[in-house]
Design an enzyme around this catalytic site. Structure first.
Site, PDB file in Angstrom:
ATOM      1  N   SER A 173       0.804  -1.224   0.000  1.00  0.00           N
ATOM      2  CA  SER A 173       0.000   0.000   0.000  1.00  0.00           C
ATOM      3  C   SER A 173       0.836   1.273   0.000  1.00  0.00           C
ATOM      4  CB  SER A 173      -0.946   0.006   1.205  1.00  0.00           C
ATOM      5  OG  SER A 173      -0.218  -0.013   2.408  1.00  0.00           O
ATOM      6  N   LYS A 187      -6.974   3.975   7.988  1.00  0.00           N
ATOM      7  CA  LYS A 187      -6.023   4.905   7.385  1.00  0.00           C
ATOM      8  C   LYS A 187      -6.606   6.302   7.257  1.00  0.00           C
ATOM      9  CE  LYS A 187      -3.632   1.290   4.734  1.00  0.00           C
ATOM     10  NZ  LYS A 187      -3.348   0.740   3.403  1.00  0.00           N
TER      11      LYS A 187
END
Length: 840
Positions: A708, A751
């Site tokens: 990611s 996140k």
């Protein structure tokens, strides 16, 4: 001694199998026989061959098989030497003793498995001077050791007589030696052969046998043998004494048992034997009142019948009594009544927990179906998420809403399968497994049973508890769960099992497949404020001895605590911090400084000290090459800085920060993409040829991995090569490909909330993660811009500022006269010719 003795005992059925005792002439001939200058050396494990002794051995090593084959086809003479360490499979010369015995191969027998058995007889001792061959087997130059035979000496004869007497006593005491062995020993006339024969059969270590073989003096050898025989005789005499003592104890126990049986019969006749029968009667009365299934009732009746015939002093009595107690204590068909008022259950769940809508919805659905159908198998749920989000306390709330008992079993660190299935009754102190124990504690057969920390299960030589849980958590099997202690089928289908976990990946796939997974994500800032106001604050006021009117805290102060003193997905640290403020107020009230206290944001520092967390994104992204990424951790989301810098070199890329393989590959993919698009991005080729790039991810002590960070890696590299800064209000996450695509990643909610906590205003996400944003409440995304990306070009467009700090061509281009001298670390200066050849 049985291994060799049968070679000395005449075999009337097969005279060819017997080996005659060596005569005095044979012994003299062996002691004076010539020894070849070189001999093939056969290594023996766990034994030593003595002159005159016949020894059967099995040959399995390839080198030894070749040696035996060659020797048997020639003069049949070999040198036999013992290994120093028996566990060495392929010994070197250093692994063998220096003194061995010349042997003759008497017989060679081929075995079905490819090995060979040989019968060898020792002839004479020798010492190895040096090895002259190691392949395919050992050959050595040897020197014969002198043999001195003086059988007429009085000292020798006295020792030989003592040795015979000791050996015969050992034969008579040992149950494993035939009586014929005593006659064989008595018939040995040669002192030397007797000593060697006894030494060969001693139950001692190879080192001690080797010492006997290397001893030159016959008298010294006889003394060593006598010492070993004396020790063996003492051991056997002591063993015989112990056996006699044990037999006496057993006889005494049998006598006491018979006397007790007679006493019991007398007491029964007199009507005085009411002790044991009273216990049995009490148990029978309990069994009659207990609602037991048929198969359990049959076992109880059988065990009670056996208990009535068992002596109360017998160990089996207590075992059987305990077993029957366990069966009668379990709630076989005892159920608590479910509260099927859906609205009331929803009210209870809302009272105890804020948010968690998906979990509450699933519990209310179960109650609704239960209300309509009347009977159904309970679901098996698994709540997974970061610590401190309320997974364990949620189980208690569910039990209260449904009107059921609550049982919690912590599985963290459990390694023994018996913890789940129980021990078999053959073991001392055996107990049922913790599942059955929990049901006994609950008192009903349909409690809410929480399996806490199911991802922390271990496994070792005692079994795998996670595999034992497969039957417990399988709705198709747990209606007939079989505990090792009970050995009866127990119905667990009405139990509502709820498992909790932090790391979904650590749960074995078969176990994970049996559970309905429900994710509990971290809380937003607004949710934490509501939880603190509704739950944490009243609880801390009560725990610290305050009254509600004595302590008040503003929303601004709570927001400062959440943002500046705690960084977590859950609320554990938040509750501890609120507790610290409450204790400070309690101190003031106790010392009569104040009667009541209202704490606002300006006074938080007085109670908690300096602020612990700040947003340093703007400061760290002031220069080109620094990107703000987003990471998922077990305790929630976090921001992650990607730093890139360049220096004069040879176009190499360095990665630091304890990165995993996947993260390194993401950096390499980003670097390859930037090089391929250098022309479109306005990056001169000299930047990749004469400049090194260093990519670092701070917090080097923390391992990092995953794809990611690919978007952030790309942004950092483009920023450093184009000298355009990355916007300090932007964070990003996503996987990249060499084709320029941006792929979806996980942990989006955590996140995005981490970006919000850090004060960021914009987040760049893959387009295919749009569905994850829809699960976040709109209030949590207030004042935050979400941009969805499909291509890597869009990342550069949205993440980087328009203006460059420096012109890339002017920054990276190197004059032609300097291109010929490029520094190389460790080699001083390397000259690069125009053709590309490197000359040091």
């Amino acid at each position: 001694m049985t291994e060799i003795l049968h070679w000395l005992i005449d075999d009337e059925d097969d005279p060819e199998q017997s080996i005659p005792l060596p005569t005095a002439d044979d012994e003299k001939e062996m002691s004076t026989a010539d020894v070849p200058e070189t001999l093939p050396i056969l290594a023996l494990r766990n034994t030593v061959l003595f002159p005159g002794v016949v020894l059967p051995i099995t040959v399995g090593r390839d080198a030894s098989l070749q040696l035996v084959k060659d020797a048997f086809n020639n003069d049949r003479l070999i040198g036999v030497v013992a290994q120093r360490q028996s566990e060495v499979e392929n010994p070197d010369p250093a692994d063998l003793y220096d003194v061995g015995t010349v042997a003759t191969i008497l017989k060679l027998i081929k075995m079905p498995d490819g090995s060979k058995s040989i019968v060898i007889q020792g002839k004479r001792r020798f010492r190895i001077d040096e090895y002259v061959q190691t392949e395919p087997y050992f050959k050595a130059r040897v020197e014969a050791l002198p043999e001195t035979i003086k059988t007429d000496e009085v000292e020798v004869q006295a020792r030989i007589r003592s040795i015979k007497e000791l050996a015969i006593q050992i034969v008579n005491l040992s149950p494993n030696l035939p009586s014929e062995a005593a006659y064989a020993i008595q018939n040995i006339e040669s002192p030397t052969f007797l000593i060697h024969f006894i030494a060969s059969n001693l139950q001692v270590e190879v080192e001690e046998k080797q010492e006997l073989l290397e001893t030159i003096s016959l008298i010294e050898r006889a003394d060593l043998v006598m010492a070993q025989l004396n020790r063996e005789l003492q051991v056997m005499q002591l063993s015989e004494e112990i056996r006699s003592r044990v037999k006496s104890d057993v006889d005494q126990q049998q006598r006491e048992y018979l006397l007790r049986q007679q006493l019991k019969a007398i007491q029964d006749e007199l009507g005085e034997g009411e002790g044991a029968s009273g216990d049995v009667g009490e148990l029978k009365e309990r069994a009659e009142k207990k609602d037991l299934p048929d198969h359990a009732r049959k076992v109880v009746e059988k065990e009670l019948d056996k208990l009535g015939r068992t002596n109360p002093a017998s160990p089996d009595y207590a075992v059987t009594r305990n077993y029957v107690d366990w069966i009668l204590d379990l709630p076989w068909q005892e159920y608590s009544e479910d509260h099927l008022d859906i609205k009331r259950a929803e009210q209870i769940l809302d009272e105890d927990h804020y948010g968690l809508e998906q979990v509450k919805k699933r519990i209310l659905e179960h109650l609704a179906v239960l209300k309509l159908k009347g009977d159904m198998k309970a679901p098996i749920l698994c709540f997974y998420g970061p610590p401190g989000v309320g997974k364990t306390s949620l189980g208690k709330s569910i039990a209260r809403a449904m009107g059921r008992e609550f049982v919690r079993m912590s599985l963290g660190g459990v390694r023994d399968e018996a913890e789940i299935r129980g021990h078999r009754r053959t073991y001392v102190g055996a107990l049922p497994g913790r599942v059955i124990q929990g049901l006994k504690k609950a008192g009903t057969n349909n409690p809410v049973f929480m399996l806490d920390e199911v991802d922390k299960l271990g496994s070792d030589f005692r079994g795998d508890p996670s595999s034992a849980l497969l039957e417990v958590l399988d709705p198709e099997q747990n209606s007939a769960f079989n505990d090792h202690y009970l050995e009866l089928d127990y119905d667990l289908s009405k139990v509502l099992f709820i498992a909790t976990a932090n790391y979904l990946e650590q749960i074995p796939p078969p176990l994970r497949d049996r559970m309905e997974m429900i994710e509990i994500t971290g809380y937003t800032q607004e949710e934490k404020l509501a939880i603190a106001r509704q739950y944490l604050l009243p609880r801390q006021v009560e725990r610290n001895g305050l009254k509600p009117e004595q302590f008040e805290i503003t929303d601004e102060a709570l927001n400062l605590i959440i943002d500046g003193y705690t960084r977590e997905s859950g609320v554990r640290q938040l509750e501890r911090t609120v507790g610290a403020v409450a204790r400070g107020v309690a101190k003031k009230v106790a010392t009569e400084e104040v009667e009541r206290e209202k704490v606002d944001a300006d006074e938080i520092k007085e109670f908690l000290g300096a602020r612990k967390f700040f947003s340093d994104v703007a400061q760290r992204t002031e220069v080109p090459g620094v990107a703000t990424g987003l990471a998922w951790t077990p305790v929630g989301g976090d921001i992650l800085f990607i730093e890139a810098s360049v220096s004069r070199g040879m176009g190499r890329m360095t990665l630091t920060g304890q990165l995993g393989e996947v993260m390194k590959e993401s950096a390499q993919a980003a670097y390859s993409y930037v090089k391929a698009r250098a022309g479109d991005l306005g990056i001169p080729q000299d930047a990749f040829r004469y400049w090194d790039v260093h990519v670092h991810v701070p917090a080097g002590a923390v391992p990092k991995d995953g794809p990611s960070a690919g978007v952030a890696m790309l942004s950092a590299l483009v920023s450093i090569y184009t000298q355009r800064r990355i916007k300090h209000t932007v964070a990003m996450t996503g996987e990249i490909t060499l084709r320029g695509l941006v792929l979806p990643v996980g942990g989006i909610k955590e996140k995005v909330l981490a970006a919000k906590r850090a004060g960021l205003e914009s987040v760049l996400l893959p387009e295919k993660n749009r569905k994850d944003i829809e699960e976040i409440k709109s209030a949590a995304l207030e004042d935050m811009e979400i941009t969805y990306l499909n291509r890597m070009e869009e990342v550069i467009e949205h993440a980087l500022e328009e203006e460059a700090v420096a012109e890339p061509k002017a920054f990276f281009t190197i004059p032609d006269e300097e291109k010929h001298r490029v520094p190389v670390p460790g080699n001083g200066v390397t000259t690069i010719e125009p053709e590309g050849a490197i000359i040091n």
